[in-house]
Design a protein around this motif. Structure first.
Motif, PDB file in Angstrom:
ATOM      1  N   LEU A 112      12.382  13.852   3.908  1.00  0.00           N
ATOM      2  CA  LEU A 112      11.941  13.461   2.569  1.00  0.00           C
ATOM      3  C   LEU A 112      11.996  11.946   2.391  1.00  0.00           C
ATOM      4  O   LEU A 112      11.079  11.341   1.817  1.00  0.00           O
ATOM      5  N   LEU A 113      13.062  11.325   2.876  1.00  0.00           N
ATOM      6  CA  LEU A 113      13.153   9.868   2.773  1.00  0.00           C
ATOM      7  C   LEU A 113      12.065   9.182   3.591  1.00  0.00           C
ATOM      8  O   LEU A 113      11.485   8.170   3.155  1.00  0.00           O
ATOM      9  N   VAL A 114      11.781   9.722   4.770  1.00  0.00           N
ATOM     10  CA  VAL A 114      10.695   9.171   5.589  1.00  0.00           C
ATOM     11  C   VAL A 114       9.365   9.304   4.854  1.00  0.00           C
ATOM     12  O   VAL A 114       8.531   8.392   4.864  1.00  0.00           O
ATOM     13  N   GLY A 115       9.164  10.456   4.168  1.00  0.00           N
ATOM     14  CA  GLY A 115       7.949  10.649   3.399  1.00  0.00           C
ATOM     15  C   GLY A 115       7.797   9.614   2.296  1.00  0.00           C
ATOM     16  O   GLY A 115       6.707   9.072   2.081  1.00  0.00           O
ATOM     17  N   VAL A 116       8.882   9.316   1.604  1.00  0.00           N
ATOM     18  CA  VAL A 116       8.848   8.296   0.548  1.00  0.00           C
ATOM     19  C   VAL A 116       8.459   6.942   1.132  1.00  0.00           C
ATOM     20  O   VAL A 116       7.571   6.242   0.615  1.00  0.00           O
ATOM     21  N   LEU A 117       9.111   6.547   2.234  1.00  0.00           N
ATOM     22  CA  LEU A 117       8.844   5.238   2.840  1.00  0.00           C
ATOM     23  C   LEU A 117       7.417   5.150   3.377  1.00  0.00           C
ATOM     24  O   LEU A 117       6.746   4.121   3.207  1.00  0.00           O
ATOM     25  N   ALA A 121       4.712   2.616   1.802  1.00  0.00           N
ATOM     26  CA  ALA A 121       4.155   1.586   2.677  1.00  0.00           C
ATOM     27  C   ALA A 121       2.643   1.746   2.830  1.00  0.00           C
ATOM     28  O   ALA A 121       1.926   0.749   2.981  1.00  0.00           O
ATOM     29  N   SER A 122       2.147   2.988   2.787  1.00  0.00           N
ATOM     30  CA  SER A 122       0.711   3.237   2.942  1.00  0.00           C
ATOM     31  C   SER A 122      -0.087   2.534   1.856  1.00  0.00           C
ATOM     32  O   SER A 122      -1.211   2.071   2.099  1.00  0.00           O
ATOM     33  N   ILE A 123       0.473   2.464   0.657  1.00  0.00           N
ATOM     34  CA  ILE A 123      -0.229   1.810  -0.447  1.00  0.00           C
ATOM     35  C   ILE A 123      -0.545   0.363  -0.085  1.00  0.00           C
ATOM     36  O   ILE A 123      -1.675  -0.116  -0.275  1.00  0.00           O
ATOM     37  N   TYR A 124       0.445  -0.336   0.484  1.00  0.00           N
ATOM     38  CA  TYR A 124       0.216  -1.736   0.834  1.00  0.00           C
ATOM     39  C   TYR A 124      -0.686  -1.870   2.062  1.00  0.00           C
ATOM     40  O   TYR A 124      -1.597  -2.703   2.086  1.00  0.00           O
ATOM     41  N   VAL A 125      -0.437  -1.052   3.087  1.00  0.00           N
ATOM     42  CA  VAL A 125      -1.189  -1.182   4.344  1.00  0.00           C
ATOM     43  C   VAL A 125      -2.676  -0.924   4.127  1.00  0.00           C
ATOM     44  O   VAL A 125      -3.530  -1.626   4.676  1.00  0.00           O
ATOM     45  N   TYR A 126      -3.012   0.064   3.285  1.00  0.00           N
ATOM     46  CA  TYR A 126      -4.408   0.450   3.115  1.00  0.00           C
ATOM     47  C   TYR A 126      -5.108  -0.313   1.990  1.00  0.00           C
ATOM     48  O   TYR A 126      -6.341  -0.373   1.968  1.00  0.00           O
ATOM     49  N   THR A 127      -4.354  -0.858   1.037  1.00  0.00           N
ATOM     50  CA  THR A 127      -5.004  -1.499  -0.118  1.00  0.00           C
ATOM     51  C   THR A 127      -4.583  -2.946  -0.335  1.00  0.00           C
ATOM     52  O   THR A 127      -5.235  -3.665  -1.102  1.00  0.00           O
ATOM     53  N   GLY A 128      -3.481  -3.385   0.290  1.00  0.00           N
ATOM     54  CA  GLY A 128      -3.000  -4.739   0.063  1.00  0.00           C
ATOM     55  C   GLY A 128      -2.277  -4.908  -1.258  1.00  0.00           C
ATOM     56  O   GLY A 128      -1.978  -6.035  -1.661  1.00  0.00           O
ATOM     57  N   LYS A 193      16.276  16.503  -4.521  1.00  0.00           N
ATOM     58  CA  LYS A 193      15.256  16.762  -5.545  1.00  0.00           C
ATOM     59  C   LYS A 193      14.564  15.465  -5.945  1.00  0.00           C
ATOM     60  O   LYS A 193      13.335  15.421  -6.105  1.00  0.00           O
ATOM     61  N   GLY A 194      15.342  14.407  -6.101  1.00  0.00           N
ATOM     62  CA  GLY A 194      14.756  13.119  -6.443  1.00  0.00           C
ATOM     63  C   GLY A 194      13.832  12.611  -5.345  1.00  0.00           C
ATOM     64  O   GLY A 194      12.753  12.070  -5.620  1.00  0.00           O
ATOM     65  N   ALA A 195      14.249  12.797  -4.086  1.00  0.00           N
ATOM     66  CA  ALA A 195      13.422  12.351  -2.966  1.00  0.00           C
ATOM     67  C   ALA A 195      12.120  13.153  -2.903  1.00  0.00           C
ATOM     68  O   ALA A 195      11.050  12.601  -2.630  1.00  0.00           O
ATOM     69  N   LEU A 196      12.210  14.451  -3.175  1.00  0.00           N
ATOM     70  CA  LEU A 196      10.999  15.293  -3.180  1.00  0.00           C
ATOM     71  C   LEU A 196      10.018  14.822  -4.246  1.00  0.00           C
ATOM     72  O   LEU A 196       8.814  14.664  -3.983  1.00  0.00           O
ATOM     73  N   LEU A 197      10.504  14.594  -5.453  1.00  0.00           N
ATOM     74  CA  LEU A 197       9.640  14.120  -6.530  1.00  0.00           C
ATOM     75  C   LEU A 197       9.051  12.751  -6.195  1.00  0.00           C
ATOM     76  O   LEU A 197       7.901  12.453  -6.540  1.00  0.00           O
ATOM     77  N   ALA A 198       9.822  11.919  -5.494  1.00  0.00           N
ATOM     78  CA  ALA A 198       9.325  10.604  -5.098  1.00  0.00           C
ATOM     79  C   ALA A 198       8.193  10.725  -4.078  1.00  0.00           C
ATOM     80  O   ALA A 198       7.229   9.955  -4.112  1.00  0.00           O
ATOM     81  N   VAL A 199       8.301  11.690  -3.161  1.00  0.00           N
ATOM     82  CA  VAL A 199       7.217  11.913  -2.192  1.00  0.00           C
ATOM     83  C   VAL A 199       5.936  12.291  -2.926  1.00  0.00           C
ATOM     84  O   VAL A 199       4.853  11.750  -2.654  1.00  0.00           O
ATOM     85  N   TYR A 200       6.045  13.237  -3.870  1.00  0.00           N
ATOM     86  CA  TYR A 200       4.879  13.624  -4.662  1.00  0.00           C
ATOM     87  C   TYR A 200       4.301  12.412  -5.398  1.00  0.00           C
ATOM     88  O   TYR A 200       3.079  12.198  -5.428  1.00  0.00           O
ATOM     89  N   LEU A 201       5.175  11.621  -6.007  1.00  0.00           N
ATOM     90  CA  LEU A 201       4.728  10.472  -6.791  1.00  0.00           C
ATOM     91  C   LEU A 201       3.976   9.463  -5.929  1.00  0.00           C
ATOM     92  O   LEU A 201       2.872   9.036  -6.275  1.00  0.00           O
ATOM     93  N   PHE A 202       4.571   9.078  -4.786  1.00  0.00           N
ATOM     94  CA  PHE A 202       3.936   8.068  -3.946  1.00  0.00           C
ATOM     95  C   PHE A 202       2.683   8.597  -3.260  1.00  0.00           C
ATOM     96  O   PHE A 202       1.755   7.833  -2.981  1.00  0.00           O
TER      97      PHE A 202
END
Length: 457
Positions: A112-117, A121-128, A193-202
């Motif tokens: 789950l933590l890897v999913g969040v990271l 990170a994908s947001i920056y790599v793909y969109t700047g 639970k917080g990490a799961l919700l963070a994965v969904y959010l990101f």
């Protein structure tokens, strides 16, 4: 080390130590509830027949010249899918793949933590852009959409390529962890639970920042399929107040998810077009009727989104066949095709042929059938549909009757594929989702028959 051993015939035990039903007994029990076994087939039939009827009789007057040929082919696709699904529904359930599930459980927090990271990170790599710029991105989706396109054309590949490879490797594990955590939310620790919700959010923010809808749809399907599998595992065949309450909760969740998706989808499209409510497909020279009201706009937009691929298919049926096997079936395979076969090879695919006729395959669809037909012709696509129906039935059966995490993930991918047949090969658009689908499906097929012994298990 990883070893494969043929599974002997014996009675497995559940977590409490009680003997579980052997596969034949489980099959017999499952056959008593046809609604449970054939629910995915019903969804497929209603959705795909409905989209084609909306294409023929909806708010757009499409200028198609080969409606008879299209209807005949789509009927054949439906018949072969039905045959594959019925055949799969009659097969024995496989092994549940407990080894993989146990590994996911032991490493769930890390996954789950890897999913969040990864998705942050994908947001920056793909969109700047950094994810804390969310308010500005939501404020002007039109500008964001074109900024993303320009960034993709000018950004350096030194960071992109290694990150894409890393994401391809990690996506299967993140997907399994996300599905397991969703299905077992009540049993998670507070920080999990917080990490799961963070994965969904990101994951959702990644889609918003890119100006696309793919990831939002993917995450909605994962949530709904995981919830559906959980719910149907709980059915005992007897009607009770508790079951009725769970049914109401599941239907409510499905409706809220669908309405939320359509609302976000419509709002983003409206802002991207500068508030214009006219819905026109310029390439076909048609506009929707009755879109001047909010409900009419959402209806017209939904029909356009779900059905305009059929017009692309009608154009493709007018083109000669030149195989692009094995790369034409999935857009994600284009870099590999360019490296192996040369950049001109995929010019023979149906989407590229109709692109040269004015049907822009960068923004318009032509159905998943057309992508598959680029490799094997339209006349062999019915056999692909047989496999789609077969894998859908087998994965649903293993997920519900044998509580297989791998099968649940495969069923989620097959649901995405089935709901996007009128648009494109959705599972094959991005390399990360395609790799997750291939890897998880292969491991599931192996563990249906063999015992997979993982290192440290």
């Amino acid at each position: 080390m990883t070893q494969l051993r043929r599974t002997p015939v014996r009675l497995p035990s559940d977590s409490a130590g009680s003997p579980r039903l052997p596969s034949r007994a489980a099959d017999t029990a499952g056959q008593r509830n046809l609604g449970k076994l054939y629910l995915p087939y019903l969804v497929f039939a209603l959705f795909n027949v409905g989209t084609y009827l909306a294409f023929l009789y909806g708010p757009f007057a499409w200028p198609i010249r080969n409606a008879g040929l299209m209807s005949g082919l789509l009927t054949a696709f439906f018949v072969f899918y039905t045959a594959g699904y019925v055949f799969g529904a009659q097969r024995q359930v496989g092994r549940p793949g407990r080894e993989v599930t146990d590994w996911v459980v032991r490493h769930l927090g890390v996954l789950l933590l890897v999913g969040v990271l990864v998705f942050a990170a994908s947001i920056y790599v793909y969109t700047g852009e950094f994810f804390w710029n969310t308010a500005r991105i939501f404020g002007d989706q039109q500008e964001n959409y074109y900024d993303t396109l320009r960034y993709g054309e000018t950004s350096s590949s030194l960071l992109n390529a290694p990150f894409v490879l890393l994401k391809i490797v990690l996506q299967p594990l993140i997907t399994l962890g996300l599905i397991y955590a969703t299905m077992n939310f009540r049993r998670l620790k507070p920080w999990e639970k917080g990490a799961l919700l963070a994965v969904y959010l990101f994951w959702v923010l990644f889609s918003v920042f890119r100006g696309t809808d793919k990831e939002i749809f993917d995450i909605a399907v994962i949530f709904l399929t995981a919830t559906a599998v959980n719910y149907y595992r709980s059915l005992t065949g007897r009607v009770s107040l508790a079951q009725l309450a769970r049914s109401l909760l599941f239907v409510t969740l499905a409706v809220v998810t669908l309405v939320g998706f359509l609302s976000v989808f419509s709002q983003r499209k409206l802002t991207r077009t500068g508030g214009q409510t006219n819905i026109c497909v310029i390439e076909a020279g048609v506009c929707a009727r009755g879109t001047d009201t909010p409900l009419g706009y959402v209806y017209g937009l939904t029909v356009a989104y779900a059905t305009h691929g059929y017009y692309g298919m009608s154009l493709a049926l007018q083109e000669p066949f030149n195989t692009t096997f094995p790369f034409g079936n999935a857009p994600a395979l284009k870099p590999l095709s360019d490296a192996v076969m040369g950049e001109e090879y995929l010019e023979h695919s149906y989407p590229n042929k109709i692109d040269r006729r004015g049907w822009d395959n960068g923004v318009r669809w032509s159905t998943a059938y057309t992508s598959w037909a680029s490799d094997i012709s339209f006349w062999l696509v019915p056999f692909v549909m047989f496999l789609v129906g077969l894998v859908t039935a087998l994965s649903w059966k293993d997920a519900v009757l044998n509580e297989s995490l791998l099968a649940t993930a495969v069923f989620s991918f097959m649901t995405t594929m089935s709901l996007f047949l009128s648009a494109n090969n959705q599972v094959g658009i991005a390399l990360d989702s395609l790799s997750a689908f291939i890897v998880i499906t292969l491991v599931w097929l192996v563990t249906r028959t063999y015992r997979l012994r993982l290192r440290g298990h």
